[in-house]
Design a protein around this motif. Structure first.
Motif, PDB file in Angstrom:
ATOM      1  N   GLY A 167       0.053  64.464   8.630  1.00  7.71           N
ATOM      2  CA  GLY A 167       0.226  63.026   8.718  1.00  7.71           C
ATOM      3  C   GLY A 167      -0.076  62.461  10.082  1.00  7.71           C
ATOM      4  N   GLY A 168      -1.044  63.030  10.780  1.00  8.69           N
ATOM      5  CA  GLY A 168      -1.387  62.555  12.104  1.00  8.69           C
ATOM      6  C   GLY A 168      -0.603  63.204  13.223  1.00  8.69           C
ATOM      7  N   VAL A 169       0.348  64.076  12.879  1.00 10.58           N
ATOM      8  CA  VAL A 169       1.145  64.791  13.873  1.00 10.58           C
ATOM      9  C   VAL A 169       0.579  66.202  14.015  1.00 10.58           C
ATOM     10  CG1 VAL A 169       3.430  65.652  14.473  1.00 10.58           C
ATOM     11  CG2 VAL A 169       3.189  63.452  13.308  1.00 10.58           C
ATOM     12  N   GLU A 170       0.298  66.609  15.238  1.00 10.15           N
ATOM     13  CA  GLU A 170      -0.212  67.958  15.494  1.00 10.15           C
ATOM     14  C   GLU A 170       0.963  68.868  15.832  1.00 10.15           C
ATOM     15  OE1 GLU A 170      -3.552  70.720  16.063  1.00 10.15           O
ATOM     16  OE2 GLU A 170      -3.309  68.775  15.084  1.00 10.15           O
ATOM     17  N   ILE A 171       1.225  69.826  14.962  1.00 14.00           N
ATOM     18  CA  ILE A 171       2.307  70.791  15.171  1.00 14.00           C
ATOM     19  C   ILE A 171       1.676  72.057  15.742  1.00 14.00           C
ATOM     20  CG2 ILE A 171       4.196  72.054  14.073  1.00 14.00           C
ATOM     21  CD1 ILE A 171       4.099  69.908  11.847  1.00 14.00           C
ATOM     22  N   PRO A 172       2.089  72.510  16.933  1.00 14.58           N
ATOM     23  CA  PRO A 172       1.369  73.580  17.626  1.00 14.58           C
ATOM     24  C   PRO A 172       1.434  74.942  16.967  1.00 14.58           C
ATOM     25  CG  PRO A 172       3.356  72.977  18.824  1.00 14.58           C
ATOM     26  CD  PRO A 172       3.177  71.956  17.752  1.00 14.58           C
ATOM     27  N   ASN A 173       2.443  75.198  16.161  1.00 14.05           N
ATOM     28  CA  ASN A 173       2.501  76.424  15.375  1.00 14.05           C
ATOM     29  C   ASN A 173       3.276  76.155  14.097  1.00 14.05           C
ATOM     30  OD1 ASN A 173       5.412  77.060  15.839  1.00 14.05           O
ATOM     31  ND2 ASN A 173       4.741  77.454  17.942  1.00 14.05           N
ATOM     32  N   ARG A 174       3.410  77.154  13.244  1.00 17.90           N
ATOM     33  CA  ARG A 174       3.980  76.931  11.911  1.00 17.90           C
ATOM     34  C   ARG A 174       5.479  77.189  11.831  1.00 17.90           C
ATOM     35  NH1 ARG A 174      -0.269  76.313   8.232  1.00 17.90           N
ATOM     36  NH2 ARG A 174      -2.185  75.991   9.454  1.00 17.90           N
ATOM     37  N   ILE A 175       6.133  77.313  12.965  1.00 18.37           N
ATOM     38  CA  ILE A 175       7.563  77.645  12.990  1.00 18.37           C
ATOM     39  C   ILE A 175       8.379  76.386  13.217  1.00 18.37           C
ATOM     40  CG2 ILE A 175       9.365  78.996  14.133  1.00 18.37           C
ATOM     41  CD1 ILE A 175       7.056  80.927  14.985  1.00 18.37           C
ATOM     42  N   LEU A 177      19.859  80.880  15.165  1.00 20.39           N
ATOM     43  CA  LEU A 177      21.171  80.919  15.808  1.00 20.39           C
ATOM     44  C   LEU A 177      21.397  82.272  16.468  1.00 20.39           C
ATOM     45  CD1 LEU A 177      23.398  79.203  13.081  1.00 20.39           C
ATOM     46  CD2 LEU A 177      22.503  78.177  15.180  1.00 20.39           C
ATOM     47  N   VAL A 178      20.908  83.314  15.816  1.00 15.50           N
ATOM     48  CA  VAL A 178      21.023  84.665  16.368  1.00 15.50           C
ATOM     49  C   VAL A 178      20.067  84.846  17.544  1.00 15.50           C
ATOM     50  CG1 VAL A 178      20.707  87.128  15.861  1.00 15.50           C
ATOM     51  CG2 VAL A 178      21.784  85.634  14.173  1.00 15.50           C
ATOM     52  N   ASN A 179      18.851  84.303  17.393  1.00 14.41           N
ATOM     53  CA  ASN A 179      17.811  84.496  18.401  1.00 14.41           C
ATOM     54  C   ASN A 179      17.055  83.190  18.609  1.00 14.41           C
ATOM     55  OD1 ASN A 179      15.715  85.270  20.052  1.00 14.41           O
ATOM     56  ND2 ASN A 179      14.690  86.545  18.529  1.00 14.41           N
ATOM     57  N   PRO A 180      17.496  82.344  19.554  1.00 15.37           N
ATOM     58  CA  PRO A 180      16.811  81.071  19.784  1.00 15.37           C
ATOM     59  C   PRO A 180      15.347  81.219  20.187  1.00 15.37           C
ATOM     60  CG  PRO A 180      18.951  81.107  20.871  1.00 15.37           C
ATOM     61  CD  PRO A 180      18.686  82.505  20.409  1.00 15.37           C
ATOM     62  N   HIS A 181      14.963  82.405  20.692  1.00 11.32           N
ATOM     63  CA  HIS A 181      13.577  82.659  21.092  1.00 11.32           C
ATOM     64  C   HIS A 181      12.783  83.343  19.962  1.00 11.32           C
ATOM     65  CE1 HIS A 181      15.341  81.929  25.052  1.00 11.32           C
ATOM     66  NE2 HIS A 181      14.114  81.696  25.479  1.00 11.32           N
ATOM     67  N   TRP A 182      13.199  83.108  18.729  1.00 11.53           N
ATOM     68  CA  TRP A 182      12.568  83.772  17.584  1.00 11.53           C
ATOM     69  C   TRP A 182      11.058  83.565  17.582  1.00 11.53           C
ATOM     70  CZ3 TRP A 182       9.594  83.068  13.274  1.00 11.53           C
ATOM     71  CH2 TRP A 182       9.681  84.036  12.260  1.00 11.53           C
ATOM     72  N   ALA A 183      10.608  82.341  17.853  1.00 10.79           N
ATOM     73  CA  ALA A 183       9.165  82.048  17.795  1.00 10.79           C
ATOM     74  C   ALA A 183       8.387  82.842  18.834  1.00 10.79           C
ATOM     75  CB  ALA A 183       8.931  80.544  17.988  1.00 10.79           C
ATOM     76  N   GLY A 199       7.441  75.292  16.956  1.00 13.18           N
ATOM     77  CA  GLY A 199       6.480  74.201  16.912  1.00 13.18           C
ATOM     78  C   GLY A 199       7.104  72.863  16.592  1.00 13.18           C
ATOM     79  N   MET A 200       8.191  72.872  15.808  1.00 15.26           N
ATOM     80  CA  MET A 200       8.885  71.635  15.457  1.00 15.26           C
ATOM     81  C   MET A 200      10.377  71.929  15.400  1.00 15.26           C
ATOM     82  SD  MET A 200       7.966  68.874  12.474  1.00 15.26           S
ATOM     83  CE  MET A 200       8.252  69.886  11.011  1.00 15.26           C
ATOM     84  N   VAL A 201      11.171  71.008  15.935  1.00  9.00           N
ATOM     85  CA  VAL A 201      12.623  71.191  15.973  1.00  9.00           C
ATOM     86  C   VAL A 201      13.273  69.964  15.353  1.00  9.00           C
ATOM     87  CG1 VAL A 201      14.654  71.497  17.429  1.00  9.00           C
ATOM     88  CG2 VAL A 201      12.493  72.622  18.043  1.00  9.00           C
ATOM     89  N   PHE A 202      14.111  70.201  14.346  1.00  9.84           N
ATOM     90  CA  PHE A 202      14.816  69.125  13.659  1.00  9.84           C
ATOM     91  C   PHE A 202      16.185  68.883  14.261  1.00  9.84           C
ATOM     92  CE2 PHE A 202      11.959  69.382   9.981  1.00  9.84           C
ATOM     93  CZ  PHE A 202      11.962  68.052   9.558  1.00  9.84           C
ATOM     94  N   ALA A 203      16.484  67.616  14.556  1.00  7.28           N
ATOM     95  CA  ALA A 203      17.870  67.230  14.748  1.00  7.28           C
ATOM     96  C   ALA A 203      18.562  67.356  13.391  1.00  7.28           C
ATOM     97  CB  ALA A 203      17.959  65.801  15.257  1.00  7.28           C
ATOM     98  N   GLU A 204      19.860  67.573  13.439  1.00  9.29           N
ATOM     99  CA  GLU A 204      20.598  67.766  12.195  1.00  9.29           C
ATOM    100  C   GLU A 204      20.601  66.499  11.341  1.00  9.29           C
ATOM    101  OE1 GLU A 204      25.152  67.301  13.253  1.00  9.29           O
ATOM    102  OE2 GLU A 204      24.069  68.369  14.813  1.00  9.29           O
ATOM    103  N   ALA A 205      21.081  66.630  10.116  1.00 14.50           N
ATOM    104  CA  ALA A 205      21.207  65.485   9.220  1.00 14.50           C
ATOM    105  C   ALA A 205      21.939  64.357   9.924  1.00 14.50           C
ATOM    106  CB  ALA A 205      21.962  65.895   7.954  1.00 14.50           C
ATOM    107  N   SER A 206      21.311  63.186   9.962  1.00 17.96           N
ATOM    108  CA  SER A 206      21.849  62.042  10.698  1.00 17.96           C
ATOM    109  C   SER A 206      22.150  60.924   9.710  1.00 17.96           C
ATOM    110  CB  SER A 206      20.852  61.584  11.759  1.00 17.96           C
ATOM    111  OG  SER A 206      20.601  62.640  12.682  1.00 17.96           O
TER     112      SER A 206
END
Length: 386
Positions: free
Chosen positions: A16-24, A339-345, A56-63
């Motif tokens: 949708g016009g947003v470039e996500i740098p990776n698939r995670i 949560l276990v590994n924040p550096h998973w990507a 590549g993309m990080v979601f804020a929680e349900a708002s």
């Protein structure tokens, strides 16, 4: 940094016009730690570490789009302009670290007015209110309570539904002002819009109840209103529970029908989860194994011909890579594993490509890690030679 040409997990995706740098993607995970819905240092650190970790993309929680749309007193909110500064601080930091900031718009419906999970999660009442945290009346598509012992919610009137649709649109506009690039509409996990979709919760007798088309109509109206209010370069996603996991409930064929209508409304991607209509999304009749929800993402992707996101016990980089290679989904959502590994990507990239170094890690730590790697290599070589 050398990369394997076969590594699908680290190929960018334009959505949708947003470039996500990776698939995670880091999936929305409620923290129940806000006060009056306002972002605080917990949210900045909790979510910021995933951006530092290479997602590549990080979601804020349900708002919550209204104050009474919260699950608990600890939910994030986006029902007023007072929420924008904190959200802007969060979105700005995520962007600075190279991640796409995303936010999920939600209303809990009959699952609202509850204690935090670590306080038992039961509906708030005169006997279990916490100091300064009173209960509030809940609403739903119909008047069926979540559990038979619970107080029934109020059935939303047509006028209330129209006002609430406007609340969603206003919330989306606040999200844009705060700097979010991706908006997700929550239609799953037993929350309000899922309550319209599922025959287990929707007992309306008007044009918003009964048939599948009728039950889909209100969530579709909101999705269409959001798409109309958002610029083309903003991606609009919808999270669904692909199945209820209960007899006579919402099923995969219903999700395919709904997905087709969402595509017509201009939705860019469907985020495929499951369960939650009769309680927690993690305690339903759905068999849980590694990647147990991936078949839902695959089926909807193929039948609707729309990009999908897979989520649910995806724990390993090789597993995630295979999901993409087989064409089962377009994005991989990680939640508890992060949560276990924040550096998973970042670790996933090194797992898939042994030649990868630390070039993509934050510059503040690259040198330290390069030196450490060389030292460990020398120690390992010396140990082998001795």
């Amino acid at each position: 940094m050398k990369k394997s040409a076969a590594t699908q997990l680290f190929i960018p995706l334009s959505l949708g016009g947003v470039e996500i740098p990776n698939r995670i993607v880091i999936s929305p995970m409620c923290q129940y730690s806000a006060s009056e819905g306002i972002v605080n240092d917990w949210h900045l650190v909790q979510l910021g570490r995933y951006a530092l970790g290479g997602a590549g993309m990080v979601f804020a929680e349900a708002s919550a789009v209204t104050r009474d749309g919260r699950i608990t007193h600890g939910d994030l909110g986006i029902w007023s302009d007072r929420h924008i500064p904190g959200l802007r601080r969060l979105a700005s930091f995520l962007s600075q670290q190279g991640s796409v900031p995303a936010i999920q718009l939600a209303h809990a419906g009959r699952k609202g007015s509850a204690a935090r999970p670590w306080e038992g999660g039961a509906p708030l009442s005169a006997s279990n209110n916490y100091p300064g945290e009173p209960s509030w009346p809940t609403v739903s598509a119909g008047d069926k309570p979540l559990a038979h012992q619970d107080s029934p919610p109020s059935r939303l009137t047509i006028a209330e539904m129209k006002a609430l649709k406007n609340d969603y649109v206003k919330a989306a506009k606040r999200a844009l002002l705060a700097g979010f690039k991706v908006i997700e509409l929550h239609c799953g996990h037993g929350y309000l819009l899922h309550q319209f979709l599922s025959p287990l919760s929707n007992n309306r007798q008007d044009t918003y109840g009964g048939s599948l088309a009728n039950r889909c109509s209100y969530p579709l109206e909101i999705a269409a209103a959001l798409r109309e209010s958002l610029p083309n370069h903003t991606a609009l996603l919808v999270r669904i529970s692909a199945v209820d996991g209960h007899e006579d409930g919402w099923n995969l064929q219903d999700s395919i029908y709904f997905g087709c209508r969402l595509k017509e409304a201009g939705v860019n991607m469907i985020d495929c989860s499951s369960g939650g209509i009769a309680g927690s999304a993690t305690t339903n009749g759905i068999s849980r194994g590694y990647g147990f929800q991936v078949p839902f993402a695959e089926a909807i992707r193929q039948a609707v011909e729309i990009p999908t996101m897979a989520v649910g016990l995806i724990v390993d980089a090789v597993q995630a890579e295979e999901i993409l290679k087989r064409g089962q989904a377009d994005l991989i959502a990680i939640a508890r594993e992060a949560l276990v590994n924040p550096h998973w990507a970042l670790h996933a990239e090194q797992q898939l490509n042994p030649q990868a170094g630390f070039e993509r890690w934050p510059q503040q730590v690259r040198g330290w890690l390069d030196n450490r790697a060389r030292t460990l290599y020398k120690l390992s070589k010396a140990s082998i030679e001795s």
